[in-house]
Structures are given as C-alpha cells and as structure tokens.
Design a protein around this motif. Structure first.
Motif, PDB file in Angstrom:
ATOM      1  N   THR A 159       0.832  -1.205   0.000  1.00  0.00           N
ATOM      2  CA  THR A 159       0.000   0.000   0.000  1.00  0.00           C
ATOM      3  C   THR A 159       0.868   1.257   0.000  1.00  0.00           C
ATOM      4  O   THR A 159       0.607   2.210  -0.747  1.00  0.00           O
ATOM      5  CB  THR A 159      -0.931   0.015   1.227  1.00  0.00           C
ATOM      6  N   GLN A 163       1.246   4.156  -2.992  1.00  0.00           N
ATOM      7  CA  GLN A 163       1.043   5.579  -2.747  1.00  0.00           C
ATOM      8  C   GLN A 163       2.244   6.401  -3.210  1.00  0.00           C
ATOM      9  O   GLN A 163       2.088   7.476  -3.802  1.00  0.00           O
ATOM     10  CB  GLN A 163       0.793   5.822  -1.261  1.00  0.00           C
ATOM     11  N   VAL A 217      -8.131  -2.260   0.142  1.00  0.00           N
ATOM     12  CA  VAL A 217      -7.369  -1.123  -0.389  1.00  0.00           C
ATOM     13  C   VAL A 217      -7.622  -0.959  -1.880  1.00  0.00           C
ATOM     14  O   VAL A 217      -7.707   0.159  -2.401  1.00  0.00           O
ATOM     15  CB  VAL A 217      -5.866  -1.265  -0.091  1.00  0.00           C
ATOM     16  N   GLN A 308     -13.312   2.028   2.780  1.00  0.00           N
ATOM     17  CA  GLN A 308     -12.721   3.305   3.150  1.00  0.00           C
ATOM     18  C   GLN A 308     -11.769   3.171   4.330  1.00  0.00           C
ATOM     19  O   GLN A 308     -10.982   4.084   4.610  1.00  0.00           O
ATOM     20  CB  GLN A 308     -13.822   4.323   3.467  1.00  0.00           C
ATOM     21  N   GLN A 309     -11.818   2.027   5.012  1.00  0.00           N
ATOM     22  CA  GLN A 309     -10.902   1.819   6.128  1.00  0.00           C
ATOM     23  C   GLN A 309      -9.468   1.582   5.660  1.00  0.00           C
ATOM     24  O   GLN A 309      -8.556   1.490   6.487  1.00  0.00           O
ATOM     25  CB  GLN A 309     -11.379   0.655   6.999  1.00  0.00           C
ATOM     26  N   TYR A 310      -9.272   1.482   4.334  1.00  0.00           N
ATOM     27  CA  TYR A 310      -7.884   1.395   3.867  1.00  0.00           C
ATOM     28  C   TYR A 310      -7.122   2.647   4.278  1.00  0.00           C
ATOM     29  O   TYR A 310      -5.885   2.640   4.368  1.00  0.00           O
ATOM     30  CB  TYR A 310      -7.835   1.186   2.356  1.00  0.00           C
ATOM     31  N   LYS A 311      -7.864   3.715   4.552  1.00  0.00           N
ATOM     32  CA  LYS A 311      -7.220   4.939   5.019  1.00  0.00           C
ATOM     33  C   LYS A 311      -6.601   4.743   6.401  1.00  0.00           C
ATOM     34  O   LYS A 311      -5.678   5.470   6.778  1.00  0.00           O
ATOM     35  CB  LYS A 311      -8.233   6.092   5.039  1.00  0.00           C
ATOM     36  N   ASP A 312      -7.099   3.738   7.154  1.00  0.00           N
ATOM     37  CA  ASP A 312      -6.465   3.393   8.424  1.00  0.00           C
ATOM     38  C   ASP A 312      -5.041   2.911   8.182  1.00  0.00           C
ATOM     39  O   ASP A 312      -4.131   3.204   8.966  1.00  0.00           O
ATOM     40  CB  ASP A 312      -7.254   2.299   9.151  1.00  0.00           C
ATOM     41  N   LEU A 314      -3.171   3.859   5.676  1.00  0.00           N
ATOM     42  CA  LEU A 314      -2.394   5.057   5.326  1.00  0.00           C
ATOM     43  C   LEU A 314      -2.016   5.841   6.575  1.00  0.00           C
ATOM     44  O   LEU A 314      -0.894   6.366   6.671  1.00  0.00           O
ATOM     45  CB  LEU A 314      -3.195   5.933   4.371  1.00  0.00           C
ATOM     46  N   ARG A 315      -2.934   5.918   7.538  1.00  0.00           N
ATOM     47  CA  ARG A 315      -2.629   6.632   8.782  1.00  0.00           C
ATOM     48  C   ARG A 315      -1.567   5.888   9.589  1.00  0.00           C
ATOM     49  O   ARG A 315      -0.693   6.514  10.210  1.00  0.00           O
ATOM     50  CB  ARG A 315      -3.904   6.811   9.606  1.00  0.00           C
ATOM     51  N   ASP A 318       1.721   6.637   7.929  1.00  0.00           N
ATOM     52  CA  ASP A 318       2.127   8.008   8.223  1.00  0.00           C
ATOM     53  C   ASP A 318       2.689   8.110   9.634  1.00  0.00           C
ATOM     54  O   ASP A 318       3.716   8.771   9.864  1.00  0.00           O
ATOM     55  CB  ASP A 318       0.927   8.938   8.052  1.00  0.00           C
TER      56      ASP A 318
END
Length: 330
Positions: A159, A163, A217, A308-312, A314-315, A318
C-alpha cells in the motif's frame, strides 16, 4: 504435559491439512469448469511494468509471460543474488533484454521509500504495478516499524509503495494497479482497532487479514483514482511456492503432499495476473476482485463503507514514517 502438547500439535496439523485439501480440491474443480488460460495476446512494447517478488514462484512465471510480450520489466525484491539469477532466466526464456532488478525490502518502510524515490527519478513511466510479493510467517514477528511482519509484507508495504508511485502511475495513464490477494480473505478476523496486528492470533487468520486488507485497499482506491487508472485485486490460485516452506518439517511434508497431488502449476496461477495486467476488455474495470480470469464476489463484509478503512492503513504508515524520521533527526 508432553501428550497435551502433542495432542494440540496433531490437531493443528489435522486442521491445516483439511483446510489445504479443501482449498486445493476447489482449485482443481474450477480448472475443470472454467477457462483459466489468458488468451489475450497484447503487444506490451513500450510499457513499463513493476512486479514485486518477481524473482520466484508465481511472480517469476508472471514476469516471464509479460517479458515475452515485450514489456520493460523491473523485478523488485530483497534477495539480490536470487533476483539477478531470475533476471537472467527471464531474459533467456523471453528473448527480451529489458528486464532488471531493483532491491526492495517490504519489511522496512524506509527501504520502500528509498526504492520509490529511486524509481521515480530513474523511470519515465509506470504502466502496470503488480503488488505480488507475499509471505506466511509461522513464527510471529514484528518489523522495525512495529508492525506484524506478515501484515507489513503482504499489505502495509504494498500500500505504501503504491502511494509513493501514484504520481508516476497517473502520469502514465492508461495504467493499472494490481494487488495479489487470496480467497483466504474469507477466513479473516480483521480488527480495525488493531491495524498493526499486535494482538495474538493464529498464523492463518493473520494471513487472511492481510489478504482482506488488499481487497479493501483495491476497492477503496478505485473510488478516488482518476479515469484511465484502474486498481483490482485477485486470487491467483494455490500452488507450491516458497511461501509454504516454513514451520515444522512434518507440516511441510503434509502440505507439500497435498499440493503435489491437487495444486495448480505456477504458470496457471500467473494467468489471472497477466490477464488483469493487459486485457483490453478490462481497460475500464476497477475495484473488482478476480479469480480464474473473472470478476467474482468477495466476502460479504467487503463493502464501499468498509473499503474506506484502507485509510487506516495510510494513517498507520504516516505514523510509523514520522516516528522513523524523528528518530533519525535526533
């Protein structure tokens, strides 16, 4: 006490053997009833393709097929010696000299960043990104980024790599992103409050969670990518690769016996990846999950909302990257 432990080990072996046997019987049945060979002969000359884990197993067979179609291939993997030998073998088999290796360690977010920075500087385009590398770690370990190793190699690392290469992928459109998942994602027990995989769980659930992550994802990214950039996930099939060469000797022998008698070949497993990488009929298909060249249903928990939890992820990335940068600047 010894008999108690032995009983537990026998139960584990029996469970694993039955699970593998059922999966392999299903795989063989699908080969009988559905076409499973990619017959789209697309000339890939001028196309740049990056495949992780292309030095062995299904990735190696995929790379050989794509090289024969004329693509410029970059094999991204950790083992330099094995990868250099794989590059030579792919060139010999395909007659295509445009194949090279770049070192990449998915267990390290800093290695992924270094790889992506180098790739973005060195290559003018990226038409297809194939996130193929994967593992099953019997003995649970964590990476230096404090993430479960299996989860980082199979899901978090790919992932992050995607990005970091996204600008290049978008600039090269029409372009495609593939996440190699597995029907094992049906066995998941993913906890969104433990995205780093710190809580104890058995090896197969951990593996299933990583593959569910790749389905999510893919579906989540498909909602935000521009036109002419597609992303899909897939089940390649079950075959005898190095991913299974872990654990006790007896367990390996049982699994290998089952696979020797029921498994797909590595070349057969490569077919869905190849199909998604180049089939003209899939130019505008995105956010789907494929098996045996066809879009199929995922586990019922896979919804647009959950995706949309794929953003978890990404967080999480980060957070770990910021910690790494802080350590190195102090």
């Amino acid at each position: 006490m010894i008999f108690y432990i032995l009983g537990i080990l026998l139960k584990i072996i029996f469970f694993l053997s039955c699970t593998v046997l059922v999966l392999l019987i299903i795989e063989k049945a699908k080969l009988i009833f559905f076409p499973h060979l990619c017959t789209c002969y697309v000339d890939l000359s001028g196309k740049a393709i990056l495949i992780t884990g292309g030095n062995t197993g299904i990735g190696f067979e995929t790379a050989k097929i794509l090289a024969k179609r004329g693509a410029k291939l970059v094999i991204a993997s950790r083992n330099v010696a094995k990868s250099q030998a794989a590059v030579r073998a792919i060139i010999d088999a395909s007659g295509n000299p445009k194949v090279e290796h770049k070192p990449l360690n998915l267990k390290s977010l800093s290695s992924i960043k270094q790889f992506a920075d180098d790739f973005n500087r060195t290559y003018g385009r990226l038409d297809v990104l194939i996130n193929n590398a994967g593992t099953v770690e019997i003995n649970r370990t964590s990476t230096n980024d404090q993430i479960d190793s299996t989860f980082q190699i199979n899901h978090v690392g790919p992932t992050y790599l995607t990005q970091l290469l996204m600008d290049k992928i978008i600039a090269s459109k029409p372009s495609r992103i593939l996440f190699v998942s597995s029907n094992a994602h049906f066995l998941h027990n993913l906890d969104s409050n433990d995205i780093a995989g710190k809580e104890p769980m058995n090896v197969w659930v951990r593996y299933a969670n990583t593959k569910l992550g790749n389905v999510l994802v893919s579906r989540g990214m498909s909602k935000v990518l521009p036109e002419q950039v597609t992303v899909n996930s897939l089940h390649p099939g079950t075959t005898k690769t190095e991913i299974w060469e872990q654990g006790p000797l007896f367990v390996r022998k049982v699994i290998n016996f089952l696979m020797d008698n029921f498994m797909k070949t590595k070349e057969e497993c490569a077919q869905t990846i190849v199909h998604l990488a180049m089939a003209r009929s899939l130019a505008n298909v995105s956010g789907k999950y494929f098996d045996i060249l066809r879009a199929v249903k995922t586990h019922r928990v896979v919804t647009d909302e959950l995706a949309q939890q794929y953003k978890d992820t990404l967080r999480l990335i980060d957070d770990r990257v910021k910690k790494f940068e802080k350590i190195n600047t102090n």
